[in-house]
Write an enzyme that holds these catalytic residues in place. Structure first.
Site, PDB file in Angstrom:
ATOM      1  N   LYS A   1       9.904   0.671  -3.321  1.00 47.22           N
ATOM      2  CA  LYS A   1      10.873   1.760  -3.506  1.00 47.22           C
ATOM      3  C   LYS A   1      12.256   1.235  -3.111  1.00 47.22           C
ATOM      4  CE  LYS A   1       7.618   5.539  -3.218  1.00 47.22           C
ATOM      5  NZ  LYS A   1       6.344   4.888  -2.803  1.00 47.22           N
TER       6      LYS A   1
ATOM      7  N   TYR B   1      -8.715 -16.891  -4.314  1.00 46.76           N
ATOM      8  CA  TYR B   1      -9.316 -15.876  -3.442  1.00 46.76           C
ATOM      9  C   TYR B   1      -9.011 -16.219  -1.997  1.00 46.76           C
ATOM     10  CZ  TYR B   1     -12.022 -12.073  -5.347  1.00 46.76           C
ATOM     11  OH  TYR B   1     -12.376 -10.874  -5.879  1.00 46.76           O
TER      12      TYR B   1
ATOM     13  N   ARG C   1       5.195  -4.113  -6.160  1.00 47.61           N
ATOM     14  CA  ARG C   1       4.377  -2.997  -5.677  1.00 47.61           C
ATOM     15  C   ARG C   1       3.432  -3.432  -4.574  1.00 47.61           C
ATOM     16  NH1 ARG C   1       4.246   1.820  -7.921  1.00 47.61           N
ATOM     17  NH2 ARG C   1       5.871   1.929  -9.465  1.00 47.61           N
TER      18      ARG C   1
ATOM     19  N   THR D   1       5.854   1.251   1.594  1.00 46.58           N
ATOM     20  CA  THR D   1       5.649   0.540   0.336  1.00 46.58           C
ATOM     21  C   THR D   1       6.766  -0.494   0.221  1.00 46.58           C
ATOM     22  OG1 THR D   1       6.926   2.226  -0.827  1.00 46.58           O
ATOM     23  CG2 THR D   1       4.530   2.441  -0.902  1.00 46.58           C
TER      24      THR D   1
ATOM     25  N   ASP E   1       5.347   6.949   7.846  1.00 44.72           N
ATOM     26  CA  ASP E   1       5.330   6.331   6.515  1.00 44.72           C
ATOM     27  C   ASP E   1       6.776   6.362   6.033  1.00 44.72           C
ATOM     28  OD1 ASP E   1       5.261   5.789   3.817  1.00 44.72           O
ATOM     29  OD2 ASP E   1       3.606   7.157   3.361  1.00 44.72           O
TER      30      ASP E   1
ATOM     31  N   GLU F   1      -9.880 -13.909   0.974  1.00 45.96           N
ATOM     32  CA  GLU F   1     -10.313 -12.831   1.877  1.00 45.96           C
ATOM     33  C   GLU F   1     -10.166 -13.293   3.323  1.00 45.96           C
ATOM     34  OE1 GLU F   1     -14.256 -11.660   0.812  1.00 45.96           O
ATOM     35  OE2 GLU F   1     -13.562 -10.414  -0.851  1.00 45.96           O
TER      36      GLU F   1
HETATM   37  N1  PLP Z   1       3.799   6.917   0.811  1.00 47.53           N
HETATM   38  C1  PLP Z   1       4.856   7.519   0.250  1.00 47.53           C
HETATM   39  C2  PLP Z   1       5.885   8.167   1.127  1.00 47.53           C
HETATM   40  C3  PLP Z   1       4.995   7.548  -1.139  1.00 47.53           C
HETATM   41  O1  PLP Z   1       6.045   8.183  -1.684  1.00 47.53           O
HETATM   42  C4  PLP Z   1       4.013   6.914  -1.941  1.00 47.53           C
HETATM   43  C5  PLP Z   1       4.119   6.905  -3.410  1.00 47.53           C
HETATM   44  O2  PLP Z   1       4.792   7.629  -4.054  1.00 47.53           O
HETATM   45  C6  PLP Z   1       2.927   6.310  -1.311  1.00 47.53           C
HETATM   46  C7  PLP Z   1       2.851   6.322   0.064  1.00 47.53           C
HETATM   47  C8  PLP Z   1       1.812   5.683  -2.104  1.00 47.53           C
HETATM   48  O3  PLP Z   1       2.177   4.506  -2.710  1.00 47.53           O
HETATM   49  P1  PLP Z   1       1.324   3.938  -3.934  1.00 47.53           P
HETATM   50  O4  PLP Z   1       1.741   4.687  -5.147  1.00 47.53           O
HETATM   51  O5  PLP Z   1       1.697   2.480  -3.969  1.00 47.53           O
HETATM   52  O6  PLP Z   1      -0.136   4.123  -3.637  1.00 47.53           O
END
Ligand code: PLP
Length: 373
Positions: free
Chosen positions: A179, A5, A185, A176, A150, A7
């Protein structure tokens, strides 16, 4: 790493015995900063959704207004989908509707105007094209808004220098790690602003999460490090494959939204093939080609049906596929879609699907899953 842990943050954990997990997290932070050329990184978000929630928690108050990209325009649920917390707790203005006209006006407008709006929308929103971050920042500044990017889909291309980086322009960048970065993940939050970075840290912990997934952070650390040169190679490969990723459009007859792609991904409008995303996903699945149905701009179908599929090359590139293999995949997809169109039924064309399945097995046998890593 799984058992510990931790935190809090390195050297500021709320637990004793964190000296080793601190090393892993500090390295992950430093490597993320190096890879994306920024001053601050938070590597703790357990998922992409949580990284985006953390940004909202840090920068907005409930009821505040934000503009996001809706699902059918390449956005994610967390960018303001009606079923997501982002729209239940905040006031969303969809970038797609703003780029054309408001959704309700569009629904009421005459068909010719709708077609024009759709065409404009396809040009206005780049999907798989290059995003002009500088322009986005100018617009954000002109209305006193924060710019959050994002970059989950294109983070690998940004790391590999194949897509301009949003980091110098955005107040905050999220991504993320699973991808195009091809890691485990989870999520990352990046910034060059110290005050924003402090707010992000508090939003992730204790604002949203408890103990960080140290085993995943350790894996992210290896990915971000060993990754840099390899990511560059993969990106170059991916970009070389770009024109072939769906096969030559004239050859496959697949209609790619935005008229093509500048990156590793594409959204295919299946209406010319007389298919829905749902039927296509099922038919391709029967031929051992896994993909996801996806809404297209102003999709007439429901989210469980949709009119499109979304395709990308990262998993295949990792496997070792090159230009020839992606051209072959484009042809195989097209064969299944033509079989589906000719059959004009949900069952598709069993003989075509069986023949394609055999070719898929032959192709994947030549490129075993982890051989290209
Ligand atoms: N942001 C984008 C652009 C995504 O395509 C995704 C997932 O498909 C996410 C955020 C969310 O990711 P997670 O599935 O790990 O929650």
């Amino acid at each position: 790493m799984t058992n510990k842990y931790a935190e809090g943050y390195p050297a500021k954990a709320y637990y004793g015995g964190c000296q080793f997990v601190d090393v892993a997290e500090t390295l992950a932070i430093e490597r993320a900063k190096q890879l994306f050329g920024c001053n601050f990184a938070n590597v703790q978000p357990n998922s992409g959704s949580q990284m985006n929630q953390a940004v909202f928690l840090a920068l907005l108050q409930p009821g505040d207004t934000f503009m996001g990209l809706d699902l059918n325009s390449g956005g994610h649920l967390t960018h303001g989908s009606p079923v997501n917390m982002s729209s239940k707790w905040f006031n969303v203005v969809s970038m797609a509707s703003a780029a054309t006209t408001t959704a309700s006006t569009w629904m009421k407008s005459p068909p010719a105007q709708r077609t024009q709006a759709q065409a404009h929308h396809r040009r206005a929103l780049p999907y798989s094209r290059i995003w002009d971050w500088k322009r986005f920042r100018e617009i954000a500044d002109s209305v006193g808004a924060y710019l959050m990017v994002d970059m989950a889909h294109i983070a690998g291309l940004v790391a590999g220098g194949e897509h301009p980086s949003p980091v110098p322009h955005a107040h905050v960048v999220t991504s993320t790690t699973h991808k195009s970065l091809r890691g485990p993940r989870g999520g990352l939050i990046l910034s060059n602003d110290e005050d924003i970075a402090r707010k992000m840290n508090s939003a992730v912990f204790p604002g949203l999460q408890g103990g960080p997934l140290m085993h995943v952070i350790a894996a992210r650390r290896s990915r971000l490090a060993g990754a840099a040169p390899r990511i560059q190679d993969l990106c170059e490969e991916r970009c070389r494959q770009r024109p072939h990723a769906g096969g030559e459009p004239s050859e496959t007859g697949l209609d790619i939204v935005s008229g093509g792609t500048d990156n590793h991904s594409m959204l295919v409008d299946l209406r010319p093939k007389n298919a829905t995303g749902k039927r296509a996903e099922a038919a391709l699945g029967r031929a051992n080609i896994t993909c996801n149905k996806n809404g297209i701009p102003f999709d007439p179908e429901k989210p469980f049906v949709t009119s499109g599929i979304r395709l990308g090359t990262p998993a295949g590139t990792t496997r070792g596929f090159g230009e020839a293999e992606f051209a072959e995949i484009g042809r195989l997809i097209s064969e299944v879609m033509d079989g589906l169109k000719a059959s004009n039924s949900d069952e598709g064309n069993a003989a075509v699907e069986a023949a394609v399945k055999a070719k898929v097995i032959e192709l994947t046998d030549r490129f075993p899953l982890y051989a290209g890593m």
